[in-house]
Scaffold this active site. Structure first.
Site, PDB file in Angstrom:
ATOM      1  CB  SER A  51      10.190  -7.382   2.094  1.00 40.96           C
ATOM      2  OG  SER A  51      11.235  -7.782   2.653  1.00 40.96           O
ATOM      3  CE1 TYR A  82      12.583  -2.493   2.841  1.00 45.58           C
ATOM      4  CE2 TYR A  82      13.047  -4.542   3.516  1.00 45.58           C
ATOM      5  CZ  TYR A  82      12.713  -3.947   2.505  1.00 45.58           C
ATOM      6  OH  TYR A  82      12.464  -4.404   1.288  1.00 45.58           O
TER       7      TYR A  82
END
Length: 254
Positions: free
Chosen positions: A139, A152
């Site tokens: 990501s 995250y």
């Protein structure tokens, strides 16, 4: 290419399902893995009805014993591509208020899940006649932090570090290591899961953003990278919608 096999984790929805479709269209026999057996069965039925090769194999990538059993059931050298896609985010709390259980869960799936699958399938990938390919879907959160995304980002930074290290350690071996880092992708579940089922907050993430990425856009990128000639390694691809210049710089209309 029907003799070539690709294993895709997190294939029950979103980027994983789209990637499975793309690789099946490229001629791969796709082994679909995820925890939700019903969704995998539906995707397997869809692909086989279209004349494509697919097999649903329910699997939790955080369960090392299950991963090892899965790998042992495959023929040696029988897997050419592993797409480590299973992952996800939980919560938007600050570092000061974050729940350690959420951080642990994100690390388990985004980092240890990649580790389990890669370790288990690496012998098969290395033994593949034309060499193997490991893809890690990370990501942009693994390349730049933002408020409310500490857990995250920490997990995706971990996935990025694992990928970079693996590439160094496999230098000279017949295995490519590719990282694809998507930015803003509108899928049916990612934001909804992150906001713990709050559909209104999940929808607000994409409010006013013209054409956020779709799962198929990321799958197209993965498919392109995987199908390069065996000597070509695409180290890292950061993929964002045109409206997103950085994690915190997004154009919104209206």
């Amino acid at each position: 290419m029907t003799s070539r096999t690709a294993v895709v984790t997190g294939a029950s929805s979103g980027i994983g399902a789209a990637t499975a479709r793309r690789l099946a269209e490229e001629g791969y026999r796709v082994v679909l893995t995820a925890r939700r057996a019903d969704r995998l069965a539906a995707l397997e039925k869809e692909l086989t009805a279209a004349g494509l090769a697919a097999e649903a194999r329910p699997l939790d990538v955080t369960d090392r014993a299950a991963v090892d059993a899965f790998a042992a059931s495959l023929s040696p050298g029988g897997v050419q591509v592993l797409v480590n896609n299973a992952g996800g985010a939980l919560g938007t709390e600050s570092v000061a208020e974050g729940d350690p259980a959420d951080w642990r869960a994100m690390y388990e799936i985004n980092v240890l899940g990649v580790l389990h699958m890669t370790q288990a399938l690496l012998p098969s990938l290395t033994a593949a006649p034309d060499g193997g390919t490991v893809v890690v879907v990370s990501s942009t959160a693994g390349h730049g932090v933002y408020e409310g995304g500490g857990g995250y980002a920490a997990a995706k930074y971990g996935a990025h570090a694992l990928t970079e290290t693996l590439r160094l350690e496999l230098c000279g071996e017949p295995v490519r290591v590719i990282e694809v880092a998507p930015g803003m992708v509108r899928t049916e579940e990612f934001a909804l899961t992150r906001f713990r089922g709050d559909a209104e907050r999940a929808e607000a993430v994409y409010a006013g953003v013209p054409d956020p990425l779709r799962a198929e856009d990321v799958a197209d990128t993965i498919g392109w990278a995987v199908t390069r000639p065996p000597h070509v390694n695409v180290d890292l691809l950061v993929v964002r919608p045109r409206a997103q210049a950085a994690n915190r710089k997004v154009h919104r209309e209206g």
